[in-house]
Design an enzyme around this catalytic site. Structure first.
Site, short mmCIF file in Angstrom:
data_model
loop_
_atom_site.label_atom_id
_atom_site.label_comp_id
_atom_site.label_asym_id
_atom_site.label_seq_id
_atom_site.Cartn_x
_atom_site.Cartn_y
_atom_site.Cartn_z
N THR A 1 2.89 10.31 -6.00
CA THR A 1 3.57 10.26 -7.30
C THR A 1 2.96 11.30 -8.25
O THR A 1 1.87 11.84 -7.99
CB THR A 1 3.39 8.87 -7.95
OG1 THR A 1 1.98 8.65 -8.14
CG2 THR A 1 3.96 7.75 -7.10
N GLY B 1 30.56 15.57 -20.91
CA GLY B 1 31.16 14.47 -20.13
C GLY B 1 31.38 14.84 -18.68
O GLY B 1 31.21 14.01 -17.78
N GLU C 1 5.66 11.10 -1.37
CA GLU C 1 4.57 11.98 -0.92
C GLU C 1 3.58 12.29 -2.04
O GLU C 1 3.13 13.41 -2.22
CB GLU C 1 5.17 13.24 -0.27
CG GLU C 1 5.96 12.82 0.96
CD GLU C 1 6.45 13.95 1.82
OE1 GLU C 1 5.77 14.98 1.89
OE2 GLU C 1 7.51 13.77 2.45
N ALA D 1 0.83 -1.21 0.00
CA ALA D 1 0.00 0.00 0.00
C ALA D 1 0.86 1.26 0.00
O ALA D 1 1.42 1.65 1.02
CB ALA D 1 -0.91 0.02 1.23
N GLY D 2 0.99 1.86 -1.19
CA GLY D 2 1.75 3.12 -1.32
C GLY D 2 0.80 4.22 -1.75
O GLY D 2 0.21 4.91 -0.93
N HIS E 1 26.94 20.33 -19.58
CA HIS E 1 28.29 20.07 -19.07
C HIS E 1 28.97 18.93 -19.81
O HIS E 1 30.13 18.59 -19.50
CB HIS E 1 28.25 19.78 -17.57
CG HIS E 1 28.15 21.00 -16.72
ND1 HIS E 1 26.97 21.68 -16.55
CD2 HIS E 1 29.08 21.68 -16.01
CE1 HIS E 1 27.18 22.73 -15.76
NE2 HIS E 1 28.45 22.75 -15.41
C1 LIG Z 1 13.11 7.44 -0.62
C2 LIG Z 1 11.67 7.30 -0.21
C3 LIG Z 1 11.25 7.86 0.99
C4 LIG Z 1 9.94 7.68 1.42
N1 LIG Z 1 9.56 8.16 2.66
C5 LIG Z 1 8.36 7.77 3.17
C6 LIG Z 1 8.04 8.05 4.53
O1 LIG Z 1 8.81 8.70 5.27
N2 LIG Z 1 6.86 7.58 5.03
C7 LIG Z 1 5.98 6.87 4.27
O2 LIG Z 1 4.95 6.46 4.79
N3 LIG Z 1 6.25 6.61 2.95
C8 LIG Z 1 7.42 7.02 2.40
N4 LIG Z 1 7.72 6.74 1.08
C9 LIG Z 1 6.77 5.99 0.27
C10 LIG Z 1 6.21 6.77 -0.92
O3 LIG Z 1 5.31 7.74 -0.49
C11 LIG Z 1 5.59 5.74 -1.91
O4 LIG Z 1 6.66 5.05 -2.50
C12 LIG Z 1 4.74 6.41 -2.95
O5 LIG Z 1 3.56 6.94 -2.39
C13 LIG Z 1 4.34 5.44 -4.09
O6 LIG Z 1 3.86 4.25 -3.58
P1 LIG Z 1 4.43 2.85 -4.16
O7 LIG Z 1 5.91 2.93 -4.12
O8 LIG Z 1 3.79 1.76 -3.39
O9 LIG Z 1 3.99 2.79 -5.66
P2 LIG Z 1 2.58 2.23 -6.19
O10 LIG Z 1 1.48 2.85 -5.44
O11 LIG Z 1 2.63 0.75 -6.25
O12 LIG Z 1 2.58 2.79 -7.67
C14 LIG Z 1 3.34 2.22 -8.74
C15 LIG Z 1 3.11 3.05 -9.99
O13 LIG Z 1 1.73 2.99 -10.37
C16 LIG Z 1 1.18 4.29 -10.40
N5 LIG Z 1 -0.19 4.23 -9.99
C17 LIG Z 1 -0.68 3.69 -8.84
N6 LIG Z 1 -2.02 3.80 -8.81
C18 LIG Z 1 -2.38 4.45 -9.93
C19 LIG Z 1 -3.62 4.93 -10.46
N7 LIG Z 1 -4.77 4.76 -9.81
N8 LIG Z 1 -3.61 5.56 -11.65
C20 LIG Z 1 -2.46 5.76 -12.32
N9 LIG Z 1 -1.25 5.36 -11.87
C21 LIG Z 1 -1.22 4.72 -10.69
C22 LIG Z 1 2.05 5.12 -9.47
O14 LIG Z 1 1.97 6.51 -9.74
C23 LIG Z 1 3.42 4.53 -9.77
O15 LIG Z 1 3.91 5.09 -10.97
C24 LIG Z 1 9.02 6.97 0.61
C25 LIG Z 1 9.44 6.46 -0.64
C26 LIG Z 1 10.74 6.60 -1.04
C27 LIG Z 1 11.16 5.99 -2.36
#
Ligand SMILES: Cc1cc2nc3c(=O)[nH]c(=O)nc-3n(C[C@H](O)[C@H](O)[C@H](O)COP(=O)(O)OP(=O)(O)OC[C@H]3O[C@@H](n4cnc5c(N)ncnc54)[C@H](O)[C@@H]3O)c2cc1C
Length: 390
Positions: A366, A341, A364, A133-134, A339
């Site tokens: 995508t 190379g 925060e 769950a992202g 820049h």
């Molecule tokens: C370095 C880093 C630091 C972070 N820090 C924190 C933190 O401190 N606390 C925290 O809780 N989280 C944190 N995150 C998590 C971050 O918020 C999630 O990675 C982000 O919200 C995306 O979730 P996911 O990686 O599960 O991608 P997914 O939700 O699996 O998405 C995969 C792809 O599908 C796309 N997608 C998904 N659903 C749809 C839709 N309905 N329509 C079109 N496209 C869609 C997305 O845009 C993405 O391109 C961090 C992530 C990173 C990489």
């Protein structure tokens, strides 16, 4: 219409700029050298020392209320200062800050978590994302089961910034699976590392990295619920909301600094007997970067202004985050190209920015999630084309 800063805004912005230029930028070469050796560019103790020095100049707790010793600056002023910190690639931020949702704590929680975080004596992290769950944060599964006066947490959080350094986590967990996270089924807990969760570092293409947090029968007392039972999802969205104008504010600073490097290079590097800046191909890259930077600046300031006016800032913040993150990726790419190379080497910070700014299009919310919010607001008539000027 007035696009200028007030005298006060200008004075505060300039003092922040001076501090970054005089105290932080001189550390850049050493920071790069350390990062190349897979060490932090700035040790935590060094960061703290710099923050305390900044405190003497009055910079402490940009968003922190005055009663907690902070500056309680407007969102516009915060955006301007975060842009200044973006000018250096040393990972510096002014001290005296705490997660905005810690203010929802009761007096005891404020004493135990909020105040020491503001002072820099405790380190927090915020955890909502899970392996499953992202973007779809409402689909979280980490469970909190009531057991007497405690809650027992089981599950995993992932990609948590500061997850390896934090001594406590603000964890959004499912307390009522029937209701669903969005409808009162999730709750935020303050969970000390000492209560039993562990973290595992995640390598990324950037410097440093987030962590997974693993919860196996971690007992958390009832008094460690942050806010109300069932308020967890709303608190999570409040936490994320702040980054939506501050992330692109930071992007502005990076883009300004990178573009200034490109200007200098274009004015000095010679090929075929003349400076590369005399070629239209290079000029167009410079011009496009300047236009996009300026467009992003006004989207960011518009979003911050909406916060200050007490408007619902979600639509304008999503536009600022979407455009600002894309802008800095395009600008840094062009600066690298200009820049040649040298841009690809590790002697310059450009490849570092190139890797760093890629994250801005992901965390925060995508790009796709920002577009979804913007389009949904338009489709349901919540916002009008033309915004406040419509
Ligand atoms: C370095 C880093 C630091 C972070 N820090 C924190 C933190 O401190 N606390 C925290 O809780 N989280 C944190 N995150 C998590 C971050 O918020 C999630 O990675 C982000 O919200 C995306 O979730 P996911 O990686 O599960 O991608 P997914 O939700 O699996 O998405 C995969 C792809 O599908 C796309 N997608 C998904 N659903 C749809 C839709 N309905 N329509 C079109 N496209 C869609 C997305 O845009 C993405 O391109 C961090 C992530 C990173 C990489």
């Amino acid at each position: 219409m007035d696009f200028s800063l007030s005298d006060e805004e200008r004075a505060i912005r300039d003092t922040a700029r001076q501090f970054i230029t005089r105290e932080v930028m001189p550390l850049e070469q050493e920071a790069l050298r350390r990062e190349r050796a897979h060490r932090p560019g700035l040790e935590r103790s060094e960061l703290r020392e710099l923050q305390l020095k900044a405190r003497k100049f009055g910079f402490w707790g940009l968003s922190t209320p005055v009663e907690y010793g902070g500056m309680d600056l407007s969102a516009v002023m915060q955006a301007l200062i975060v842009t200044e910190t973006g000018r250096t690639f040393v990972q510096f931020g002014f001290g005296g800050e705490a997660d905005n949702i810690l203010y929802y704590g009761n007096d005891e929680q404020k004493r135990e978590y909020l105040l020491p975080t503001i002072e820099g004596d405790r380190v927090s992290c915020f955890a909502i994302t899970e392996p499953g769950a992202g973007s779809d944060a409402a689909n979280i599964k980490l469970s909190a089961r009531r057991d007497g006066d405690d809650w027992v947490l089981n599950g995993e959080k992932t990609f948590i910034t500061n997850g390896n350094d934090a001594d406590f986590a603000i964890v959004v967990a499912v307390t009522d699976p029937e209701k669903g996270a969005r409808n009162g089924g999730a709750t935020a807990f303050l969970v000390d590392r000492a209560m039993g969760w562990r973290s595992e570092f995640i390598q990324t293409m950037g410097e440093g990295g987030p962590a997974s947090l693993i919860f196996e029968d971690v007992r958390v007392p009832q008094r460690n619920i942050l806010g109300e039972l069932g308020q967890g999802f709303a608190l999570g969205m409040t936490w994320i909301g702040k980054g939506r104008y501050l992330i692109p504010s930071h992007a502005l600073g990076i883009a300004e600094r990178a573009l200034s490097m490109a200007l200098e290079y274009a004015n000095t590097r010679e090929t075929f007997g003349r400076r590369i800046g005399e070629n239209q191909a290079i000029q167009w890259m410079l011009a496009d970067s300047e236009v996009e930077l300026e467009a992003a600046r006004w989207l960011v300031l518009r979003a911050a202004w909406a916060v200050d006016q007490g408007e619902d800032p979600r639509h304008s913040s999503s536009m600022a985050k979407l455009y600002g993150a894309g802008m800095v990726n395009r600008v840094v790419d062009r600066v690298l190209q200009i820049h040649g190379g040298m841009g690809y080497t590790r002697e310059l910070p450009i490849e570092r920015w190139y890797r760093q700014v890629r994250l801005m299009r992901i965390y925060e919310g995508t790009d796709e999630m920002q577009r979804l919010i913007i389009a949904r607001d338009l489709l349901r008539g919540y916002t009008k084309i033309g915004g406040t000027l419509a």
